[in-house]
Design an enzyme around this catalytic site. Structure first.
Site, PDB file in Angstrom:
ATOM      1  N   GLN A 106      32.086  19.036  60.122  1.00 34.34           N
ATOM      2  CA  GLN A 106      32.858  18.370  61.381  1.00 34.34           C
ATOM      3  C   GLN A 106      32.100  18.218  62.506  1.00 34.34           C
ATOM      4  O   GLN A 106      32.060  16.946  63.022  1.00 34.34           O
ATOM      5  CB  GLN A 106      34.041  19.309  61.733  1.00 34.34           C
ATOM      6  CG  GLN A 106      34.910  18.763  62.911  1.00 34.34           C
ATOM      7  CD  GLN A 106      35.926  17.870  62.370  1.00 34.34           C
ATOM      8  OE1 GLN A 106      36.139  17.607  61.151  1.00 34.34           O
ATOM      9  NE2 GLN A 106      36.207  16.852  63.402  1.00 34.34           N
ATOM     10  N   SER A 148      42.376  36.298  36.628  1.00 35.05           N
ATOM     11  CA  SER A 148      42.449  37.320  37.626  1.00 35.05           C
ATOM     12  C   SER A 148      43.001  38.664  36.888  1.00 35.05           C
ATOM     13  O   SER A 148      42.915  39.632  37.500  1.00 35.05           O
ATOM     14  CB  SER A 148      43.516  36.879  38.711  1.00 35.05           C
ATOM     15  OG  SER A 148      43.087  36.231  39.487  1.00 35.05           O
ATOM     16  N   THR A 182      29.199  31.423  34.102  1.00 34.46           N
ATOM     17  CA  THR A 182      27.993  31.252  34.826  1.00 34.46           C
ATOM     18  C   THR A 182      26.950  31.182  33.878  1.00 34.46           C
ATOM     19  O   THR A 182      26.623  32.437  33.447  1.00 34.46           O
ATOM     20  CB  THR A 182      27.960  32.057  36.151  1.00 34.46           C
ATOM     21  OG1 THR A 182      29.091  31.834  36.747  1.00 34.46           O
ATOM     22  CG2 THR A 182      26.663  31.543  37.089  1.00 34.46           C
ATOM     23  N   GLY A 185      30.012  15.067  62.234  1.00 30.78           N
ATOM     24  CA  GLY A 185      30.881  13.628  61.852  1.00 30.78           C
ATOM     25  C   GLY A 185      30.851  13.014  60.479  1.00 30.78           C
ATOM     26  O   GLY A 185      30.670  13.685  59.811  1.00 30.78           O
ATOM     27  N   GLU A 232      34.461  35.850  40.796  1.00 29.43           N
ATOM     28  CA  GLU A 232      34.367  37.160  40.906  1.00 29.43           C
ATOM     29  C   GLU A 232      35.336  38.030  41.765  1.00 29.43           C
ATOM     30  O   GLU A 232      35.133  39.044  42.413  1.00 29.43           O
ATOM     31  CB  GLU A 232      32.989  37.645  41.536  1.00 29.43           C
ATOM     32  CG  GLU A 232      31.857  37.315  40.557  1.00 29.43           C
ATOM     33  CD  GLU A 232      30.633  37.974  40.531  1.00 29.43           C
ATOM     34  OE1 GLU A 232      30.628  39.365  41.132  1.00 29.43           O
ATOM     35  OE2 GLU A 232      29.535  37.462  39.987  1.00 29.43           O
TER      36      GLU A 232
HETATM   37  N1  CAA Z   1      35.438  51.189  39.272  1.00 34.01           N
HETATM   38  C1  CAA Z   1      35.620  51.775  38.003  1.00 34.01           C
HETATM   39  N2  CAA Z   1      36.898  51.762  37.560  1.00 34.01           N
HETATM   40  C2  CAA Z   1      37.800  50.907  38.009  1.00 34.01           C
HETATM   41  C3  CAA Z   1      37.816  49.996  39.207  1.00 34.01           C
HETATM   42  C4  CAA Z   1      36.456  50.155  39.600  1.00 34.01           C
HETATM   43  N3  CAA Z   1      36.306  49.215  40.902  1.00 34.01           N
HETATM   44  N4  CAA Z   1      38.745  49.430  39.284  1.00 34.01           N
HETATM   45  C5  CAA Z   1      40.011  49.740  38.561  1.00 34.01           C
HETATM   46  N5  CAA Z   1      39.058  50.856  37.803  1.00 34.01           N
HETATM   47  C6  CAA Z   1      39.693  51.548  36.513  1.00 34.01           C
HETATM   48  C7  CAA Z   1      40.900  52.263  36.842  1.00 34.01           C
HETATM   49  O1  CAA Z   1      40.648  53.450  37.384  1.00 34.01           O
HETATM   50  C8  CAA Z   1      41.943  52.441  35.784  1.00 34.01           C
HETATM   51  O2  CAA Z   1      41.277  53.367  34.914  1.00 34.01           O
HETATM   52  P1  CAA Z   1      42.381  54.178  33.850  1.00 34.01           P
HETATM   53  O3  CAA Z   1      41.849  53.816  32.611  1.00 34.01           O
HETATM   54  O4  CAA Z   1      41.924  55.803  34.054  1.00 34.01           O
HETATM   55  O5  CAA Z   1      43.725  53.849  34.052  1.00 34.01           O
HETATM   56  C9  CAA Z   1      41.507  51.050  34.942  1.00 34.01           C
HETATM   57  O6  CAA Z   1      40.174  50.443  35.494  1.00 34.01           O
HETATM   58  C10 CAA Z   1      42.686  50.111  35.285  1.00 34.01           C
HETATM   59  O7  CAA Z   1      42.848  49.740  36.509  1.00 34.01           O
HETATM   60  P2  CAA Z   1      43.938  49.026  37.226  1.00 34.01           P
HETATM   61  O8  CAA Z   1      45.243  49.404  36.566  1.00 34.01           O
HETATM   62  O9  CAA Z   1      43.661  48.968  38.717  1.00 34.01           O
HETATM   63  O10 CAA Z   1      43.681  47.522  36.588  1.00 34.01           O
HETATM   64  P3  CAA Z   1      44.269  46.263  36.580  1.00 34.01           P
HETATM   65  O11 CAA Z   1      44.581  45.582  35.423  1.00 34.01           O
HETATM   66  O12 CAA Z   1      45.673  46.377  37.437  1.00 34.01           O
HETATM   67  O13 CAA Z   1      43.341  45.047  37.610  1.00 34.01           O
HETATM   68  C11 CAA Z   1      42.139  44.076  39.247  1.00 34.01           C
HETATM   69  C12 CAA Z   1      42.874  45.492  38.742  1.00 34.01           C
HETATM   70  C13 CAA Z   1      41.632  44.577  40.532  1.00 34.01           C
HETATM   71  C14 CAA Z   1      43.285  43.072  39.556  1.00 34.01           C
HETATM   72  C15 CAA Z   1      41.279  43.684  38.283  1.00 34.01           C
HETATM   73  O14 CAA Z   1      42.038  43.135  37.175  1.00 34.01           O
HETATM   74  C16 CAA Z   1      40.129  42.452  38.683  1.00 34.01           C
HETATM   75  O15 CAA Z   1      39.269  42.891  39.606  1.00 34.01           O
HETATM   76  N6  CAA Z   1      40.720  41.103  38.603  1.00 34.01           N
HETATM   77  C17 CAA Z   1      39.810  40.030  38.798  1.00 34.01           C
HETATM   78  C18 CAA Z   1      38.727  39.708  38.007  1.00 34.01           C
HETATM   79  C19 CAA Z   1      37.709  39.026  38.178  1.00 34.01           C
HETATM   80  O16 CAA Z   1      37.135  39.333  39.421  1.00 34.01           O
HETATM   81  N7  CAA Z   1      36.962  38.453  37.516  1.00 34.01           N
HETATM   82  C20 CAA Z   1      35.788  37.666  37.812  1.00 34.01           C
HETATM   83  C21 CAA Z   1      35.042  37.051  36.539  1.00 34.01           C
HETATM   84  S1  CAA Z   1      33.600  37.357  36.482  1.00 34.01           S
HETATM   85  C22 CAA Z   1      32.764  35.861  37.407  1.00 34.01           C
HETATM   86  O17 CAA Z   1      33.414  35.313  37.946  1.00 34.01           O
HETATM   87  C23 CAA Z   1      31.454  35.805  37.243  1.00 34.01           C
HETATM   88  C24 CAA Z   1      30.746  34.780  37.619  1.00 34.01           C
HETATM   89  O18 CAA Z   1      30.464  34.083  36.295  1.00 34.01           O
HETATM   90  C25 CAA Z   1      30.390  34.373  38.780  1.00 34.01           C
END
Ligand code: CAA
Length: 395
Positions: free
Chosen positions: A345, A141, A167, A348, A372
């Site tokens: 469900q 995460s 994946t 059954g 994701e």
């Molecule tokens: N678009 C563009 N930029 C973005 C953005 C977006 N949607 N979201 C954040 N940013 C930018 C911010 O503006 C910020 O930019 P700066 O450099 O100017 O600071 C930077 O990113 C950091 O943003 P945050 O401080 O909000 O970042 P964070 O570390 O607190 O994380 C979070 C935010 C939303 C929790 C993120 O970590 C997250 O999405 N976590 C989940 C990860 C995830 O989804 N993993 C999935 C793996 S892939 C997968 O599952 C594919 C598969 O195989 C099926």
């Protein structure tokens, strides 16, 4: 005739082209994917042949402009097609989603002309399937804490580390890999790379023994002094976190549509079963308790559809759609878990066996609230978009 949907109080028309794309995807999915889905799930068979056909049909480069071999379609068309593919086979749908939205999308947004020309044509044709490698054993995460390193060495970057939950790790030909180029710079020290399977120092690690979506493999990727040519850097050095986050905005629309297709399939299976299953001398569909279950499930599916279409059309208007996408992913994935559970469900004891598809749908749905971005992460994203600022990380 064009089809009208109410969207955000505004009438949204599906165009003739969008209806045609949905029809094409539906015919392909029900003829080619649905009959094989149970067997592929049971044998863990990768749908290679079907992916080839999907390339020919244009389902693997839907959002890519024609100049790079794609279809140049809008996101609404994409989610309509994704819903149809997922209705038949969720394993195939997740491969389609990662490839189309995160991978093609990131190449289009951040790729150089040379990278787009080299990779997008074989990707849209289905000759190369692309995967996204962000997560690590200790960074799920919280991807900003990832530890895989990329050190510059002349005309190469040298990658070391392990990626997890990838994946298509065992089967894809191309990977967008996120690695740390600056250990001091937090999320701004992460860069994205285009890594091909044949690169020295790259190998596939353990294959996960999963609960569902078993026809799509999930593995570790191992980087042991993997030498990646410097011109395979995607975007600028330090821009990788933005590549990943904007890629996930696209990717989560795909997963939301996948969730919708799975939920719709479970609803249809449940309604069919309820009509034909006779107990106490009448079809169980005549019992009020069951009718209300079906009504709740149908309402849940329809609510998810509206959120998915809303997010897709917002994206097509080229507005920031992070909040709408996370809402669609959150709601649709939770809906899919509720509705597949209710469908089981209604079946059954039969629902608990492999004799009926709901058993697979129930297992396939479970990961939707996890990959994701978990539901809890989607809520963080939605709240951040609404309320702004949040506490800064300690490390
Ligand atoms: N678009 C563009 N930029 C973005 C953005 C977006 N949607 N979201 C954040 N940013 C930018 C911010 O503006 C910020 O930019 P700066 O450099 O100017 O600071 C930077 O990113 C950091 O943003 P945050 O401080 O909000 O970042 P964070 O570390 O607190 O994380 C979070 C935010 C939303 C929790 C993120 O970590 C997250 O999405 N976590 C989940 C990860 C995830 O989804 N993993 C999935 C793996 S892939 C997968 O599952 C594919 C598969 O195989 C099926």
């Amino acid at each position: 005739m064009a089809e009208t949907r109410i969207q955000g109080g505004i009438k949204m028309q599906l165009t003739k082209e969008q209806i045609m794309i949905r029809k094409t995807a539906r015919e392909f999915a029900r003829k080619d994917l649905a009959p094989l889905a149970a067997e592929r799930d049971q044998n863990h068979d990768y749908p290679a042949e079907s992916l080839k056909k999907m390339g020919e049909l244009g389902l693997l480069g839907m959002l890519v402009p024609e100049e790079y071999g794609g279809e140049g379609l809008d996101t609404v068309s994409y989610v309509l097609a994704m819903t149809e593919v997922a209705y038949a086979c969720a394993s195939t749908a997740v491969i389609m989603s990662v490839h189309n939205s995160i991978c093609c999308g990131s190449l289009l947004r951040f790729g150089t002309q040379q990278q787009r020309e080299k990779f997008l044509k074989p990707m849209t044709a289905g000759e190369i399937i692309c995967s996204f490698a962000l997560s690590e054993p200790e960074a799920g995460s919280d991807p900003a804490s990832l530890q895989t390193t990329a050190e510059k060495d002349g005309d190469f970057y040298v990658l070391n580390g392990t990626k997890r939950w990838i994946t298509g790790g065992a089967t894809s030909g191309l990977f967008i890999v996120l690695a740390r180029t600056d250990p001091e710079a937090g999320h701004r020290g992460i860069s994205a790379f285009l890594v091909t399977r044949d690169m020295e120092g790259f190998s596939t690690g353990r294959l996960e023994d999963k609960m569902g979506q078993c026809a799509s493999d999930t593995t570790d990727l191992l980087f042991n002094n993997c030498r990646v040519p410097a011109d395979h850097l995607l975007g600028n050095e330090g821009e990788g976190f933005i590549v990943a986050m904007s890629g996930l905005d696209d990717g989560r629309i795909g997963i939301a549509a996948l969730s919708l297709g799975l939920g719709q399939a479970a609803l249809d299976q449940a309604a069919d079963y309820a009509r034909q299953r006779v107990q106490f001398g009448k079809p169980i569909s005549e019992n009020q308790g069951l009718r209300w279950m079906i009504a709740d499930m149908a309402t849940d599916v329809e609510a998810a559809r509206q959120l998915v279409l809303n997010a897709a059309s917002k994206k097509d208007q080229e507005e920031r759609c992070t909040k709408e996408v996370s809402m669609a992913k959150l709601y649709a994935s939770e809906m899919s878990n509720r509705v597949t559970g209710q469908a089981l469900q209604i079946h059954g004891g039969y629902g608990y066996t492999k004799e009926f598809p709901v058993e697979r749908l129930y297992r396939d749905a479970r990961v939707l609230t996890i990959y994701e971005g978990t539901s809890q992460i989607q809520k963080m994203v939605i709240a951040n978009e609404m309320l702004g600022g949040k506490k800064k990380r300690k490390n």
